[in-house]
Design a protein around this motif. Sequence first.
Motif, PDB file in Angstrom:
ATOM      1  N   LEU A 151       0.826  -1.203   0.000  1.00 26.51           N
ATOM      2  CA  LEU A 151       0.000   0.000   0.000  1.00 26.51           C
ATOM      3  C   LEU A 151       0.863   1.257   0.000  1.00 26.51           C
ATOM      4  N   ARG A 152       1.946   1.240   0.770  1.00 24.63           N
ATOM      5  CA  ARG A 152       2.835   2.416   0.770  1.00 24.63           C
ATOM      6  C   ARG A 152       3.461   2.640  -0.605  1.00 24.63           C
ATOM      7  N   ARG A 153       3.902   1.562  -1.230  1.00 20.40           N
ATOM      8  CA  ARG A 153       4.489   1.703  -2.553  1.00 20.40           C
ATOM      9  C   ARG A 153       3.451   2.210  -3.547  1.00 20.40           C
ATOM     10  N   GLU A 154       2.229   1.650  -3.463  1.00 22.97           N
ATOM     11  CA  GLU A 154       1.186   2.085  -4.389  1.00 22.97           C
ATOM     12  C   GLU A 154       0.802   3.532  -4.131  1.00 22.97           C
ATOM     13  N   ARG A 155       0.744   3.923  -2.803  1.00 19.93           N
ATOM     14  CA  ARG A 155       0.404   5.315  -2.503  1.00 19.93           C
ATOM     15  C   ARG A 155       1.501   6.261  -3.011  1.00 19.93           C
ATOM     16  N   GLU A 160      -8.514  12.977 -14.178  1.00 21.07           N
ATOM     17  CA  GLU A 160      -7.507  12.029 -13.691  1.00 21.07           C
ATOM     18  C   GLU A 160      -7.007  12.427 -12.311  1.00 21.07           C
ATOM     19  N   ILE A 161      -6.856  13.781 -12.088  1.00 22.17           N
ATOM     20  CA  ILE A 161      -6.396  14.251 -10.773  1.00 22.17           C
ATOM     21  C   ILE A 161      -7.433  13.894  -9.703  1.00 22.17           C
ATOM     22  N   ALA A 162      -8.719  14.097 -10.016  1.00 20.87           N
ATOM     23  CA  ALA A 162      -9.756  13.759  -9.026  1.00 20.87           C
ATOM     24  C   ALA A 162      -9.711  12.265  -8.701  1.00 20.87           C
ATOM     25  N   ASP A 163      -9.555  11.433  -9.745  1.00 21.87           N
ATOM     26  CA  ASP A 163      -9.480   9.978  -9.484  1.00 21.87           C
ATOM     27  C   ASP A 163      -8.253   9.638  -8.649  1.00 21.87           C
ATOM     28  N   LEU A 164      -7.106  10.286  -8.989  1.00 19.05           N
ATOM     29  CA  LEU A 164      -5.880   9.981  -8.251  1.00 19.05           C
ATOM     30  C   LEU A 164      -5.992  10.437  -6.800  1.00 19.05           C
ATOM     31  N   ARG A 185      -8.055   8.005  -5.069  1.00 16.80           N
ATOM     32  CA  ARG A 185      -7.281   6.765  -4.860  1.00 16.80           C
ATOM     33  C   ARG A 185      -6.278   6.928  -3.725  1.00 16.80           C
ATOM     34  N   VAL A 186      -5.630   8.102  -3.638  1.00 16.90           N
ATOM     35  CA  VAL A 186      -4.683   8.356  -2.538  1.00 16.90           C
ATOM     36  C   VAL A 186      -5.406   8.339  -1.198  1.00 16.90           C
ATOM     37  N   ARG A 187      -6.614   8.964  -1.184  1.00 18.15           N
ATOM     38  CA  ARG A 187      -7.364   8.985   0.085  1.00 18.15           C
ATOM     39  C   ARG A 187      -7.711   7.568   0.516  1.00 18.15           C
ATOM     40  N   LEU A 188      -8.211   6.758  -0.437  1.00 15.44           N
ATOM     41  CA  LEU A 188      -8.586   5.386  -0.090  1.00 15.44           C
ATOM     42  C   LEU A 188      -7.368   4.581   0.354  1.00 15.44           C
TER      43      LEU A 188
END
Length: 923
Positions: free
Chosen positions: A287-291, A895-899, A902-905
């Motif tokens: 998760l850290r790497r993905e974040r 894309e920014i809103a999705d990212l 995604r960062v929040r989740l």
Amino acid sequence: MAYLKRLELHGFKSFAHRSALEFSPGITAIVGPNGSGKSNLADSIRWVLGEQSMRQLRGKKSDDVIFAGGQGRAAAQMAQVGLVLDNSAAWIPSDYSEVTVARRSFRSGESEYLSNGQRVRLRDVLLLLAQARIGHDSYTVIGQGQIDQALSLRAEERRALFEDAAGIRQFQSQRTEAEQKLALTQSNLARLRDIIGEIEPRLAPLAEQARRAAEFTSAREELLRLLRVWYRRQWHELGQARDRAETAEHDFAARIETLRQALDAASAGANTVRSERETLLTEIASLRRERGETSGRLQTTERDLAVGRERLASLNRQQTDLDAEREEQTEAVVVARAHIGALEAQVAAAEEHVEAASASVERLERGQHAAHQEQEREEARLRAAQREVIQAQSRLGATQTELGRLQRQIEERNRSLATRREAVEKAQQVATAAERQLAGVRDAFEAARAQVEVVVARREQLAQEIADGQAEIERLRMAAADAERERRARADRLALLDEWQRSLSGFSDGARALLQAPDDARPAIIGVVGRLASAPDGLEAALEAAFGDFLRAVVVASRQDALDAASWLRVGGHGNAVIAWSDGLLGTAQDSPQAQSQKLPPADGKDIFGLARKALNCGAAERPALERLLGETLIVRDLAVAERRWGADGPPVPVVTLAGEALHPLGWLRGGASIAEGASVAEGADRQAEESTLARERELRQLPDELARRASGIADLRGQLDAATTAQVARRAQDDALKREAQHLEAVAQERAKALAALQREQERAESDVHLSEAVMAQLAAESQTVESDLAATLAQAQEQERAHRDAAERADDAQAEVDDLALRNRAQLEELTRARTALALQQQEVKTLAQRADQVRAQTREVETQLARRNERLRFIQAQHEELLADIATQEGEIADLRERVRLLGEGLREREGRQIELERQ
């Protein structure tokens, strides 16, 4: 007026000898049989006047005008033609009373023009001749067929002949040159205006873009600086966290060791918790790497979005500017079209006025023409009457003159008879004296011509010697320069080798300390193997491979010296070194049982070169140690020789090749010497040998002597160059002296030729005076009787002619009065016609001016429309970019809103798993 006085030829076509043709007064033609050289004389005059077309000179190349040899005479190396013009009337703009124009051509291709002995340009000669109305392409030189061609020319083509005769040819050439320069300048100005008009509208947007680019560069540098600071801080904090985690890990390990017994009791639960913990840690790391990756993409997308918005704002500004410029140019086109319509209306009105004025002028011209015809008829009648008066008066005057002439003639005849008798006697005496002087002057002239021929031949020979001497000087100069470059290269090589020897590159620290320390501060040593040993040319690389690692070993006299040196290095902390000594061992390598038991192949100088110790060159004191280091090493050409000689079993002794490869019987091989691409094995071996230590030492020994030899060779070359230069200067001085002597002799020959021609003319004049006087004496005796009979008839004729003269004078007075009345009326009509023509010309000029103005406005309108079309095209391009950027920005914002979501989740999932991990840690 400029007259041709003399034509001088030397080496031109068939005139091999120096020849001079005097054009004294009375000479009008040159005649002779076919093949005698008449056409060559015409060609020489055309050639010296500047003709460049060999076709006009009946040749193909420039060498065709030089005498090609024949009748036992060698070909000439130079052709020269001189033209002497009489300028006593100052027709030619020159201070000389005689203007000499000469042209020379050499077989080497060089050509020169002379004006009164001074070298000038062809352009100067043509300008001088044009001012004198002389030229090779003018009516001065007329070849065969050119008269018929001139008669068949049209009026506008024949105009060039009249312009040449009028003396305006030079001004036309100057005007043509000035017009060409002016047209070129106008073209350059038009291109500059176009470039300025194209660039000026772009300066303001480009300045704005440059300012924004500078701001963007500054902001990007600031961003990079802040990112570095932030990354440095993060790195520092993560390092501290890692240190704390390592400390905690050590503490936990101690606690785990103390609690291992307790954990064994709860192994089932602990295994479950540990497995869950490891799974959770893996998920946390993922998760850290993905974040982190998502955050990186988010930052990249945000930067791209900022850049896109900035580009969008720039495009909006450009679109606004282009819209404003398009509106201005559209208004300018409308105004220009209205202006064109007004100009066209003015042109139409002006043309109507011109037509009316033309009709009025035509009417006045018809009236003037009728009046002029009537005046011409009256003037013809007046002229006829005047001619009758003049003829009558002329006849009367002629008759009266004839009366006086007949009376004077009778007296002159008597005086002339006595004078002619005395003139005949004097002319005979002058002719006899002139004949005697003519023989002496002719002999002197022939002698002067012979001297000139000798001097010219010597100059031609000396010119060849000067050319050969110059070539020898250039060869010696290039040879000296090459030798000097080679000497400098050798000196640079010697300096490089000295630096390499002083720096001890490649030696160990201990060997370098022993070699660099003063003699009284270290144990005694003999030297280094690489400096003590040498080998024949071509075997350095092989001998260096035979020494191997011992090449930089230090050689001492005894074993005790070696132990002292090792102790000195150890005590001083100078590093280590390989040390060899010359005495105190069992014997040399050739005394070993192994060397005596092996049967080695004999040396053949092609594949086998013998033992390396036999090729060694060194002093007697160090030879035992060096031969011991070499042992039974054998030198061969290459590894293929060893493979053929001993096969798979390998050689019984160590083997080295010319390329520096080594093959040992214990089963190891040192090879792979670098060989340049495309070079042979032998060339590679030579190149490696040159870079070897022994080759460098050999160069250090040989280069000083070679530098001395090369310096001596350079000094010899410079001496030869100085001698050749001195000889060349002497030859040039001799050539100058011969040139002055030739000029002096030519002047003497010309003076003697003038004297010869003057004596010839004087003799001819004396002889003609004798014959003329004798004929005149006989004629005067017969004419005296005829004149007396004519005198009576002339008196009666004079009286009749006086009556005819009075009648013709009365008729002429009546005709003169009528002509004066007609002239007054015609003058009034002519003034009215002149005023009408002036008005018509002004109106026509006004129509022309309005038409030109309309054309200019149309051209400006077309240019503005072209610029407007380009701006419309630019505007469409900007609009397309604008729409494309809007689509990209919308995509990036989504894309920014999705990212961000995604960062929040990922943060929430990470916090949840970290809480679970903490719980598991507590467990």
